[in-house]
Design an enzyme around this catalytic site. Structure first.
Site, PDB file in Angstrom:
ATOM      1  CE1 TYR A 145      -3.624   2.591   0.601  1.00 23.68           C
ATOM      2  CE2 TYR A 145      -2.337   3.319   2.493  1.00 23.68           C
ATOM      3  CZ  TYR A 145      -3.383   3.514   1.606  1.00 23.68           C
ATOM      4  OH  TYR A 145      -4.171   4.628   1.722  1.00 23.68           O
ATOM      5  CG  ASP A 240       5.745   3.801   0.818  1.00 21.03           C
ATOM      6  OD1 ASP A 240       6.036   4.531   1.786  1.00 21.03           O
ATOM      7  OD2 ASP A 240       4.573   3.639   0.412  1.00 21.03           O
ATOM      8  CE  LYS A 268       0.902   4.785   8.471  1.00 21.60           C
ATOM      9  NZ  LYS A 268       1.025   4.231   7.130  1.00 21.60           N
TER      10      LYS A 268
END
Ligand SMILES: *Cc1c(COP(=O)(O)O)cnc(C)c1O
Length: 437
Positions: A145, A240, A268
């Protein structure tokens, strides 16, 4: 039974305000059943909901809170900075401070650009890759994702290494066709994808620790093969690390595996619970971004000083010697405690982990399996998600808040003590007995 009156009332109100009552879909509890809990406050490893129920939190806001909730140093940084003005749309020293910390500790990040979410970071890194290579195709992996922007909301079409089909309404097929999708940990499919599309690929993007669709730990040899194929075909490799960066170690998965990507994306943890994303890489590549170069990318709140200060306070705490080894040790204790019980009872359930990221799955690990890990998206049985829903409910009743979807990983934070871990092992054992016993 938990009291849920207040959460239920708030949810009924929210249904008239937001699609599905939420501002991000998984929060709606659709995959575990029931209605979402509304949180009132967090204290270290624990959260308290609107009805006053207290839980040990395993979600950690989906990863950012590596120090736990309302860590004093982070709260102090936020309040001190906000009191001086929350945004200027002009450079601030706070950007330098966080930028310096990252550039000083991650050797291949010579320049970094901050923005407000992980999605933005990935979107911008891909634009940079396309601008740098003057190619259009992007290669991604089934089960990774990268945020919710159009080019990567794409599923594999039929057959291996095919051009993708959109996985969301509203994504034009023409755009999906610019994305090549291959299975994780499949060397032959990867080789074939590069043989077919290699000279048209701007980049390949991967979560080096895939942790958004279960935890699909890859063989290091597979990541090395990807690195090598990108170099050979002139495609950029984007790691990522929005979820793995500063989580599996201060240097993220790149340092863990000893593999250097061309570009990296963060989010995050680097925001300390405030909205931050970033991408970085070598100066020669990053100079293609505006205003130095032709690749446009901007943001009204980019490098927001309050978010920068929160991120800096959090990352500084992570630099404490032994921080990551302690966190990993407690996570291992949790996993081993639960796995020993599942084995002894003959339950088809196990928890895998890397660093402080863990994921439980309802599959027996066969002794002759080539790897102890689940490594591909299609190895997860969709039917097992019903069982996860029951486990989730049983954990809630035992004072544990796990992510409301069986595809989501869990996180321990530095605020989870040995005593929390002991309670967690007890709660998991008892919940598994209730569901599988
Ligand atoms: C969370 C995540 C994103 C998206 O970040 P947002 O801040 O939710 O936009 C992208 N990539 C990975 C690997 C993630 O874990």
């Amino acid at each position: 039974m938990l009291r849920r009156e207040r959460s239920e009332a708030l949810y009924q109100e929210a249904l008239h305000l937001f699609p599905g009552g939420v501002n991000s879909p998984v929060r709606a509890f659709r995959s575990v059943g029931g209605t979402p809990l509304f949180f009132q406050r967090g204290e270290g490893a624990e959260v308290v909901d609107a009805d006053g129920n207290r839980f040990i939190d395993l979600c950690g806001s989906w990863g950012p809170l590596i120090l736990g909730h309302a860590h004093p140093a982070v709260v102090e940084a936020i309040t001190r900075t906000a009191a001086k003005g929350s945004s200027f749309g002009a450079p601030t020293e706070e950007e330098n401070t966080l930028g310096r910390l990252i550039v000083d500790h991650v050797p291949f990040v010579e320049r970094i650009r901050f923005m407000s979410s992980g999605t933005e970071a990935v979107m911008s890194a891909i634009r940079l890759a396309r601008g740098a290579t003057r190619r259009d195709l992007v290669l991604k992996f089934d089960g990774c994702y990268h945020g919710h922007f159009d080019s990567l909301l794409v599923n594999a079409g039929s057959g291996l290494a095919t051009l993708g089909t959109s996985s969301s309404a509203g994504v034009p097929q023409a755009l999906a066709e610019l994305t090549v999708v291959v299975p994780l940990n499949d060397p032959a499919a990867l080789e074939q994808a590069f043989a077919t599309h290699g000279d048209r690929l701007a980049c390949a993007i991967i979560e080096p620790v895939p942790a958004n669709n279960g935890l699909l730990l890859q063989d290091r040899s597979f990541l090395l093969q990807l690195r090598e194929l990108c170099s050979r075909h002139g495609a950029l490799l984007i790691f990522d690390e929005v979820i793995s960066g500063f989580r599996v170690g201060f240097g993220g998965a790149s340092m863990l595996y000893g593999i250097v990507p061309d570009l990296v994306t963060y989010g995050k943890i680097i925001g300390g619970g405030m909205p931050v994303g970033a991408y970085g890489g070598p100066a020669a590549l990053m100079k293609l971004i505006a205003p130095d170069g032709p690749v446009y990318q901007a943001g009204t709140l980019s490098g927001n000083p309050v978010a920068m200060a929160a991120g800096h306070a959090q990352l500084t705490a992570c630099l404490r010697p032994g921080f990551y080894t302690d966190l990993e040790a407690r996570t291992r204790t949790l996993c081993e405690g639960v796995n020993a019980h599942a084995r002894q009872k003959g339950y088809a359930y196990a928890i895998d982990h890397v660093g402080s990221i863990f994921w439980g799955f309802f599959q027996a690990r066969s002794a002759d399996a080539r790897s102890a890990h689940v490594q591909r998206a299609d190895a997860i049985r969709p039917g097992s998600m019903r069982t996860y829903g029951k486990l989730h409910a049983a954990l809630l009743e035992r004072g544990v808040y796990a992510a409301p979807s069986g595809y989501e990983v869990g996180f321990l934070s530095d605020a989870h003590t040995d005593a929390h871990v002991t309670r967690l092992v007890e709660a998991f054992r008892s919940a598994l007995d209730a569901v599988l016993g």
